[in-house]
Scaffold this active site. Structure first.
Site, mmCIF file in Angstrom:
data_model
loop_
_atom_site.group_PDB
_atom_site.id
_atom_site.type_symbol
_atom_site.label_atom_id
_atom_site.label_comp_id
_atom_site.label_asym_id
_atom_site.label_seq_id
_atom_site.Cartn_x
_atom_site.Cartn_y
_atom_site.Cartn_z
ATOM 1 N N ALA A 13 48.466 37.524 42.796
ATOM 2 C CA ALA A 13 49.262 36.299 42.674
ATOM 3 C C ALA A 13 48.403 35.036 42.730
ATOM 4 O O ALA A 13 48.920 33.926 42.658
ATOM 5 C CB ALA A 13 50.314 36.253 43.780
ATOM 6 N N GLY A 14 47.107 35.196 42.844
ATOM 7 C CA GLY A 14 46.218 34.034 42.911
ATOM 8 C C GLY A 14 45.897 33.491 41.535
ATOM 9 O O GLY A 14 46.373 33.996 40.522
ATOM 10 N N GLY A 17 43.914 35.950 39.385
ATOM 11 C CA GLY A 17 44.851 37.009 38.996
ATOM 12 C C GLY A 17 45.721 36.589 37.820
ATOM 13 O O GLY A 17 45.933 37.359 36.883
ATOM 14 N N ARG A 98 30.288 30.683 59.253
ATOM 15 C CA ARG A 98 30.047 31.800 58.350
ATOM 16 C C ARG A 98 30.464 33.133 58.982
ATOM 17 O O ARG A 98 31.008 34.001 58.324
ATOM 18 C CB ARG A 98 28.584 31.851 57.916
ATOM 19 C CG ARG A 98 28.428 32.720 56.688
ATOM 20 C CD ARG A 98 26.999 32.832 56.240
ATOM 21 N NE ARG A 98 26.179 33.387 57.300
ATOM 22 C CZ ARG A 98 24.943 33.819 57.129
ATOM 23 N NH1 ARG A 98 24.382 33.716 55.947
ATOM 24 N NH2 ARG A 98 24.257 34.318 58.125
ATOM 25 N N ASN A 131 34.981 36.255 47.345
ATOM 26 C CA ASN A 131 33.774 35.832 48.074
ATOM 27 C C ASN A 131 33.869 36.039 49.577
ATOM 28 O O ASN A 131 34.966 35.977 50.122
ATOM 29 C CB ASN A 131 33.514 34.350 47.780
ATOM 30 C CG ASN A 131 32.853 34.182 46.439
ATOM 31 O OD1 ASN A 131 32.002 34.978 46.079
ATOM 32 N ND2 ASN A 131 33.270 33.156 45.704
ATOM 33 N N ASP A 159 28.063 33.647 36.762
ATOM 34 C CA ASP A 159 26.800 32.906 36.852
ATOM 35 C C ASP A 159 25.956 33.156 35.598
ATOM 36 O O ASP A 159 25.349 32.241 35.042
ATOM 37 C CB ASP A 159 26.028 33.347 38.103
ATOM 38 C CG ASP A 159 26.907 33.295 39.341
ATOM 39 O OD1 ASP A 159 27.386 32.205 39.668
ATOM 40 O OD2 ASP A 159 27.151 34.351 39.954
ATOM 41 N N ARG A 162 27.462 31.243 32.749
ATOM 42 C CA ARG A 162 27.177 29.816 32.927
ATOM 43 C C ARG A 162 25.741 29.515 32.506
ATOM 44 O O ARG A 162 25.455 28.496 31.859
ATOM 45 C CB ARG A 162 27.363 29.427 34.400
ATOM 46 C CG ARG A 162 28.825 29.355 34.833
ATOM 47 C CD ARG A 162 28.941 29.304 36.352
ATOM 48 N NE ARG A 162 30.294 29.006 36.788
ATOM 49 C CZ ARG A 162 30.730 29.142 38.035
ATOM 50 N NH1 ARG A 162 29.902 29.584 38.997
ATOM 51 N NH2 ARG A 162 31.969 28.840 38.353
ATOM 52 N N HIS A 187 25.557 36.037 44.874
ATOM 53 C CA HIS A 187 26.465 35.094 44.207
ATOM 54 C C HIS A 187 26.729 33.953 45.187
ATOM 55 O O HIS A 187 27.725 33.941 45.899
ATOM 56 C CB HIS A 187 27.769 35.771 43.801
ATOM 57 C CG HIS A 187 28.819 34.763 43.391
ATOM 58 N ND1 HIS A 187 28.728 34.033 42.243
ATOM 59 C CD2 HIS A 187 29.942 34.336 44.001
ATOM 60 C CE1 HIS A 187 29.748 33.200 42.159
ATOM 61 N NE2 HIS A 187 30.506 33.360 43.220
HETATM 62 P P1 NAX Z 1 43.500 32.253 45.224
HETATM 63 O O1 NAX Z 1 43.502 31.743 46.609
HETATM 64 O O2 NAX Z 1 44.213 31.511 44.155
HETATM 65 O O3 NAX Z 1 44.081 33.739 45.215
HETATM 66 C C1 NAX Z 1 43.693 34.707 46.124
HETATM 67 C C2 NAX Z 1 44.848 35.659 46.288
HETATM 68 O O4 NAX Z 1 44.412 36.753 47.083
HETATM 69 C C3 NAX Z 1 46.074 35.042 46.978
HETATM 70 O O5 NAX Z 1 47.216 35.247 46.171
HETATM 71 C C4 NAX Z 1 46.147 35.807 48.283
HETATM 72 O O6 NAX Z 1 47.489 36.006 48.714
HETATM 73 C C5 NAX Z 1 45.488 37.129 47.912
HETATM 74 N N1 NAX Z 1 45.008 37.911 49.041
HETATM 75 C C6 NAX Z 1 44.488 37.468 50.220
HETATM 76 N N2 NAX Z 1 44.235 38.490 51.036
HETATM 77 C C7 NAX Z 1 44.587 39.609 50.371
HETATM 78 C C8 NAX Z 1 44.575 40.984 50.721
HETATM 79 N N3 NAX Z 1 44.152 41.403 51.920
HETATM 80 N N4 NAX Z 1 45.013 41.869 49.790
HETATM 81 C C9 NAX Z 1 45.468 41.444 48.602
HETATM 82 N N5 NAX Z 1 45.527 40.159 48.236
HETATM 83 C C10 NAX Z 1 45.067 39.247 49.100
HETATM 84 O O7 NAX Z 1 41.964 32.467 44.846
HETATM 85 P P2 NAX Z 1 41.295 32.642 43.404
HETATM 86 O O8 NAX Z 1 40.963 31.313 42.866
HETATM 87 O O9 NAX Z 1 42.115 33.562 42.601
HETATM 88 O O10 NAX Z 1 39.899 33.319 43.812
HETATM 89 C C11 NAX Z 1 39.845 34.609 44.347
HETATM 90 C C12 NAX Z 1 38.466 34.893 44.915
HETATM 91 O O11 NAX Z 1 37.474 34.857 43.897
HETATM 92 C C13 NAX Z 1 38.012 33.870 45.971
HETATM 93 O O12 NAX Z 1 37.433 34.589 47.057
HETATM 94 C C14 NAX Z 1 36.941 33.086 45.250
HETATM 95 O O13 NAX Z 1 36.006 32.538 46.131
HETATM 96 C C15 NAX Z 1 36.347 34.162 44.382
HETATM 97 N N6 NAX Z 1 35.532 33.723 43.229
HETATM 98 C C16 NAX Z 1 34.453 34.477 42.900
HETATM 99 C C17 NAX Z 1 33.665 34.195 41.806
HETATM 100 C C18 NAX Z 1 32.495 35.044 41.450
HETATM 101 O O14 NAX Z 1 31.796 34.673 40.509
HETATM 102 N N7 NAX Z 1 32.191 36.162 42.106
HETATM 103 C C19 NAX Z 1 33.931 33.005 40.971
HETATM 104 C C20 NAX Z 1 35.335 32.506 41.087
HETATM 105 C C21 NAX Z 1 35.930 32.543 42.474
HETATM 106 O O15 NAX Z 1 35.494 31.420 43.187
#
Ligand code: NAX
Length: 328
Positions: A13-14, A17, A98, A131, A159, A162, A187
């Site tokens: 739902a994020g 997603g 951290r 992350n 990355d 980019r 990352h």
């Molecule tokens: P959002 O906060 O929009 O969505 C995260 C979703 O995860 C929320 O709907 C939340 O309810 C859900 N969630 C939390 N705990 C959970 C669990 N235990 N089980 C299932 N669902 C759970 O974040 P969004 O922008 O979608 O980013 C998601 C993650 O990607 C973040 O940790 C972000 O830092 C990371 N990223 C990683 C990147 C990479 O290159 N590796 C780049 C993009 C992004 O920053």
């Protein structure tokens, strides 16, 4: 007709997603002839929002989507998963140290690793996006002892993409003209985008650009801090580009890298290039028949050595921190 591939997506739902699920269901993840079944995992408070997304998936009438199920229980969500995309994570909030961040994410990635171990398909492949992605992948991997360690990967493809875009702009070429770019390490802001082995239209990229000051003062920091620049401009973190990179990562892993090229993936180190065994670190990687291999034998000069070592040291510190917290 082919049996659908089961894809479990967490954090459904994020914002990532929301950008990711439609690309998977349309066939861009696995190809235009591969049906998929989605299993979405969310926390209880976000299940309703995930249901809304599932309604929209229905409304797209994707011929390849054979069903969407939503869960708030990892054991059920990962049952039978051939692919597991671990996107949901606990973001760092104001005042969080951290250690707090690692602990909060340990509370997510430990049970998810256990659930993958308990019930995922034998061929499961895992991509961690949430992350701190490398260390979250390490935690999940350590709690899935029956799954081969090489099936756990973390995403540095955003990355990588980019870096491709920045280099293409600087050189006045298309991204399609660039090969053999590498993201090394974590990352995070310490990651090292390496153009010394990259090629532009078959010629060495660093020599073609021939601008060490641009490399050190512009290219590397721009790539490393791009996430912050997107937040500053968009008022929200990268979502569509992150989803696109996740699609690229899995597509390349399943379908293979092109001859003469490689990609960047954070994978379990075997000690290559002095990266301590077991750390999940980004390397130049080739893929074939669903398996990856770290590209061997690249010469690493002093400049690159220092950058790689710094990022790997950060990964080793994160591993030590989660060890002390009893998370691995
Ligand atoms: P959002 O906060 O929009 O969505 C995260 C979703 O995860 C929320 O709907 C939340 O309810 C859900 N969630 C939390 N705990 C959970 C669990 N235990 N089980 C299932 N669902 C759970 O974040 P969004 O922008 O979608 O980013 C998601 C993650 O990607 C973040 O940790 C972000 O830092 C990371 N990223 C990683 C990147 C990479 O290159 N590796 C780049 C993009 C992004 O920053």
């Amino acid at each position: 007709t082919r049996t659908p591939v089961t894809v479990t997506v967490t954090g459904a739902a994020g914002q990532i997603g929301y950008a990711l699920l439609f690309r998977i269901a349309s066939g861009q993840l696995l190809g235009p002839d591969v049906p998929v079944r989605l299993r979405l995992l969310e926390i209880p408070q976000a299940v309703k929002a995930a249901e809304g997304t599932a309604m929209e998936l229905d409304d797209c009438a994707f011929p390849l989507l054979s069903g969407t199920d939503i869960f708030d229980d990892p054991i059920r969500a990962f049952a039978g998963a051939n692919l597991a995309l671990l996107v949901g994570a606990r973001p760092r909030t104001k005042g969080m140290e951290r250690g707090d961040l690692l602990e909060a994410n340990g509370g997510i990635f430990k049970p998810q690793g256990e659930a993958i171990n308990a019930g995922a398909a034998d061929d499961v492949k895992v991509l961690v996006v949430g992350n701190p992605a490398n260390t979250n992948a390490l935690i999940a991997q350590r709690h899935a002892p029956d799954v081969p360690a090489e099936r756990f990967t973390a995403m540095t493809r955003l990355d990588h993409n980019r870096a491709l875009a920045q280099l293409a702009t600087k050189a006045g070429v298309s991204v399609a003209d660039i090969r053999r770019l590498t993201i090394w390490g974590n990352h995070s802001a310490t990651q090292y985008p390496d153009v010394f082995h990259a090629e532009i239209a078959g010629k060495n990229a660093a020599e073609t650009v021939n601008d060490q000051s641009w490399l050190e003062n512009d290219f590397i920091p721009t790539v490393a801090k791009r996430g912050a620049a997107i937040i500053e401009a968009r008022g929200a973190s990268s979502a569509a580009s992150a989803a696109s990179a996740a699609v690229d990562h899995v597509h390349t892993w399943v379908n293979g890298t092109a001859d003469g090229d490689w990609t960047s993936m954070a994978v379990v180190s075997d000690g290559s290039y002095g990266v301590p065994e077991g750390l999940i670190s980004s390397f130049p990687v080739t893929t074939k028949d669903g398996a990856w291999e770290i590209v061997q034998g690249l010469e690493i000069d002093d400049f690159s050595r220092g950058r790689i070592d710094a990022s790997v040291a950060e990964l080793a510190e994160e591993r030590e921190a989660v060890r002390k917290l009893g998370l691995i």
